[in-house]
Design a protein around this motif. Sequence first.
Motif, PDB file in Angstrom:
ATOM      1  N   GLU A   1       0.813  -1.214   0.000  1.00 13.08           N
ATOM      2  CA  GLU A   1       0.000   0.000   0.000  1.00 13.08           C
ATOM      3  C   GLU A   1       0.851   1.270   0.000  1.00 13.08           C
ATOM      4  O   GLU A   1       0.459   2.276  -0.577  1.00 13.08           O
ATOM      5  N   GLY A   2       2.006   1.230   0.624  1.00 15.89           N
ATOM      6  CA  GLY A   2       2.850   2.409   0.718  1.00 15.89           C
ATOM      7  C   GLY A   2       3.771   2.621  -0.471  1.00 15.89           C
ATOM      8  O   GLY A   2       4.568   3.557  -0.483  1.00 15.89           O
ATOM      9  N   THR A   3       3.683   1.745  -1.448  1.00 12.68           N
ATOM     10  CA  THR A   3       4.533   1.849  -2.635  1.00 12.68           C
ATOM     11  C   THR A   3       3.696   2.268  -3.831  1.00 12.68           C
ATOM     12  O   THR A   3       2.631   1.715  -4.073  1.00 12.68           O
ATOM     13  N   SER A   4       4.208   3.234  -4.565  1.00 12.41           N
ATOM     14  CA  SER A   4       3.503   3.685  -5.772  1.00 12.41           C
ATOM     15  C   SER A   4       4.304   3.308  -7.014  1.00 12.41           C
ATOM     16  O   SER A   4       5.528   3.169  -6.964  1.00 12.41           O
ATOM     17  N   LEU A   5       3.597   3.163  -8.116  1.00 15.02           N
ATOM     18  CA  LEU A   5       4.273   2.902  -9.374  1.00 15.02           C
ATOM     19  C   LEU A   5       5.150   4.088  -9.774  1.00 15.02           C
ATOM     20  O   LEU A   5       6.179   3.909 -10.427  1.00 15.02           O
ATOM     21  N   THR A   6       4.773   5.275  -9.353  1.00 15.73           N
ATOM     22  CA  THR A   6       5.577   6.466  -9.634  1.00 15.73           C
ATOM     23  C   THR A   6       6.942   6.348  -8.963  1.00 15.73           C
ATOM     24  O   THR A   6       7.977   6.649  -9.585  1.00 15.73           O
ATOM     25  N   GLN A   7       6.979   5.900  -7.711  1.00 18.29           N
ATOM     26  CA  GLN A   7       8.259   5.700  -7.009  1.00 18.29           C
ATOM     27  C   GLN A   7       9.138   4.716  -7.778  1.00 18.29           C
ATOM     28  O   GLN A   7      10.334   4.941  -7.946  1.00 18.29           O
ATOM     29  N   ILE A   8       8.525   3.618  -8.185  1.00 18.47           N
ATOM     30  CA  ILE A   8       9.267   2.572  -8.892  1.00 18.47           C
ATOM     31  C   ILE A   8       9.800   3.111 -10.220  1.00 18.47           C
ATOM     32  O   ILE A   8      10.960   2.917 -10.563  1.00 18.47           O
ATOM     33  N   ALA A   9       8.952   3.808 -10.961  1.00 21.67           N
ATOM     34  CA  ALA A   9       9.360   4.373 -12.248  1.00 21.67           C
ATOM     35  C   ALA A   9      10.492   5.384 -12.064  1.00 21.67           C
ATOM     36  O   ALA A   9      11.473   5.377 -12.815  1.00 21.67           O
ATOM     37  N   ASP A  10      10.359   6.249 -11.063  1.00 15.23           N
ATOM     38  CA  ASP A  10      11.398   7.252 -10.797  1.00 15.23           C
ATOM     39  C   ASP A  10      12.734   6.586 -10.474  1.00 15.23           C
ATOM     40  O   ASP A  10      13.787   7.052 -10.909  1.00 15.23           O
ATOM     41  N   GLU A  11      12.685   5.517  -9.708  1.00 15.78           N
ATOM     42  CA  GLU A  11      13.905   4.795  -9.332  1.00 15.78           C
ATOM     43  C   GLU A  11      14.633   4.267 -10.569  1.00 15.78           C
ATOM     44  O   GLU A  11      15.856   4.267 -10.640  1.00 15.78           O
ATOM     45  N   VAL A  12      13.860   3.825 -11.553  1.00 13.09           N
ATOM     46  CA  VAL A  12      14.426   3.248 -12.769  1.00 13.09           C
ATOM     47  C   VAL A  12      14.739   4.332 -13.810  1.00 13.09           C
ATOM     48  O   VAL A  12      15.508   4.108 -14.744  1.00 13.09           O
ATOM     49  N   GLY A  13      14.140   5.501 -13.643  1.00 16.92           N
ATOM     50  CA  GLY A  13      14.386   6.586 -14.581  1.00 16.92           C
ATOM     51  C   GLY A  13      13.483   6.557 -15.804  1.00 16.92           C
ATOM     52  O   GLY A  13      13.893   6.938 -16.903  1.00 16.92           O
ATOM     53  N   ILE A  14      12.256   6.090 -15.599  1.00 13.26           N
ATOM     54  CA  ILE A  14      11.283   6.071 -16.688  1.00 13.26           C
ATOM     55  C   ILE A  14       9.995   6.726 -16.205  1.00 13.26           C
ATOM     56  O   ILE A  14       9.840   7.016 -15.020  1.00 13.26           O
ATOM     57  N   LYS A  15       9.076   6.942 -17.142  1.00 13.84           N
ATOM     58  CA  LYS A  15       7.769   7.473 -16.770  1.00 13.84           C
ATOM     59  C   LYS A  15       6.895   6.332 -16.262  1.00 13.84           C
ATOM     60  O   LYS A  15       7.046   5.182 -16.689  1.00 13.84           O
ATOM     61  N   LYS A  16       5.977   6.667 -15.389  1.00 13.25           N
ATOM     62  CA  LYS A  16       5.076   5.661 -14.814  1.00 13.25           C
ATOM     63  C   LYS A  16       4.363   4.875 -15.916  1.00 13.25           C
ATOM     64  O   LYS A  16       4.229   3.649 -15.832  1.00 13.25           O
ATOM     65  N   SER A  17       3.926   5.557 -16.953  1.00 14.94           N
ATOM     66  CA  SER A  17       3.191   4.890 -18.034  1.00 14.94           C
ATOM     67  C   SER A  17       4.035   3.818 -18.737  1.00 14.94           C
ATOM     68  O   SER A  17       3.496   2.860 -19.289  1.00 14.94           O
ATOM     69  N   SER A  18       5.362   3.943 -18.687  1.00 18.41           N
ATOM     70  CA  SER A  18       6.247   2.967 -19.337  1.00 18.41           C
ATOM     71  C   SER A  18       6.253   1.621 -18.612  1.00 18.41           C
ATOM     72  O   SER A  18       6.614   0.606 -19.204  1.00 18.41           O
TER      73      SER A  18
ATOM     74  N   TYR B   1       3.755  -0.025 -17.862  1.00 21.53           N
ATOM     75  CA  TYR B   1       2.706  -0.853 -18.462  1.00 21.53           C
ATOM     76  C   TYR B   1       3.165  -1.579 -19.729  1.00 21.53           C
ATOM     77  O   TYR B   1       2.484  -2.487 -20.193  1.00 21.53           O
ATOM     78  N   ALA B   2       4.320  -1.223 -20.250  1.00 20.73           N
ATOM     79  CA  ALA B   2       4.896  -1.973 -21.365  1.00 20.73           C
ATOM     80  C   ALA B   2       5.474  -3.303 -20.874  1.00 20.73           C
ATOM     81  O   ALA B   2       5.691  -4.225 -21.663  1.00 20.73           O
ATOM     82  N   HIS B   3       5.701  -3.398 -19.552  1.00 19.18           N
ATOM     83  CA  HIS B   3       6.313  -4.594 -18.961  1.00 19.18           C
ATOM     84  C   HIS B   3       5.361  -5.372 -18.046  1.00 19.18           C
ATOM     85  O   HIS B   3       5.476  -6.589 -17.925  1.00 19.18           O
ATOM     86  N   PHE B   4       4.452  -4.650 -17.392  1.00 19.36           N
ATOM     87  CA  PHE B   4       3.526  -5.269 -16.435  1.00 19.36           C
ATOM     88  C   PHE B   4       2.139  -4.659 -16.616  1.00 19.36           C
ATOM     89  O   PHE B   4       2.019  -3.477 -16.924  1.00 19.36           O
TER      90      PHE B   4
END
Length: 193
Positions: free
Chosen positions: A20-37, A39-42
Motif C-alpha cells: 500500500e505504501g509503494t507507488s508505481l511512480t516511485q518505482i518508475a522514478d527509481e528506474v528513470g522512466i515514466k510511470k506509463s512505461s 505498463y509496457a512490462h507489467f
Amino acid sequence: MKREELKQAALKYFAINGYEGTSLTQIADEVGIKKSSIYAHFKGKDELFLEVLREAKEAEISMKETYFHKNDRSNVSSFLYGYLWNIVDMFQKNESLKFWLLMGFLPPSHLYKEVQQEVLEVEVFQEKLLKEAFEQWIQKEAITSEENADTLTTAFTGIVMAIMVELAYFNASNQVGKKLKALWKVFWRGIKN
C-alpha cells in the motif's frame, strides 16, 4: 533490462513501504522512466508485486533445497540446528527473502489468497524435505522418539515458524537467537539418542 530493473526497484520499495505504501511512480522514478512505461512490462502494480513475490519464493525454495542437498545429514543435531540458523541467516541478509517473509505475514488484503497460495507451496516443499529426512533418521535409529516422522516434521516446522515470526515482527538478533536456542533445546531433548 528495464523489466529486471523495475522488479529490483519494486522489491526495494515493497520491502520498505509494503504494498500500500509503494507507488508505481516511485518505482518508475527509481528506474528513470515514466510511470506509463511500466505498463509496457507489467499490466499493473498487482502483476509486478506478484512476480517479485514469486521470484522471492523461488529463492527461498532454492536455498532450502541447497541446504538439504549440500550438508551432511549424518549428525542429526548439527544438521537440524544448522538448518534453523540457516533460516535466520537467509531472512536477515537477503533483501528478497526479507520482502518475502514480511509479505507472507502481512500480504496486501486484496491479494491475500494469491500470497497464501505461494506461502503454502514453500511450506509443503519444506515439510516434504523434513519428513523424508526424519524417516531416514528413524529408520537408521539416528534418533529415538515414540513419534513418527509426520509428528516430528510438524514439531520442527513449529520451531521454524516461531523463528520466522520473530524475524518478521521483531528481528532483534539477540531475541531471535535466544528463542531459537530455547526451542531447539527442548525439541532436541525429546528426540536425541
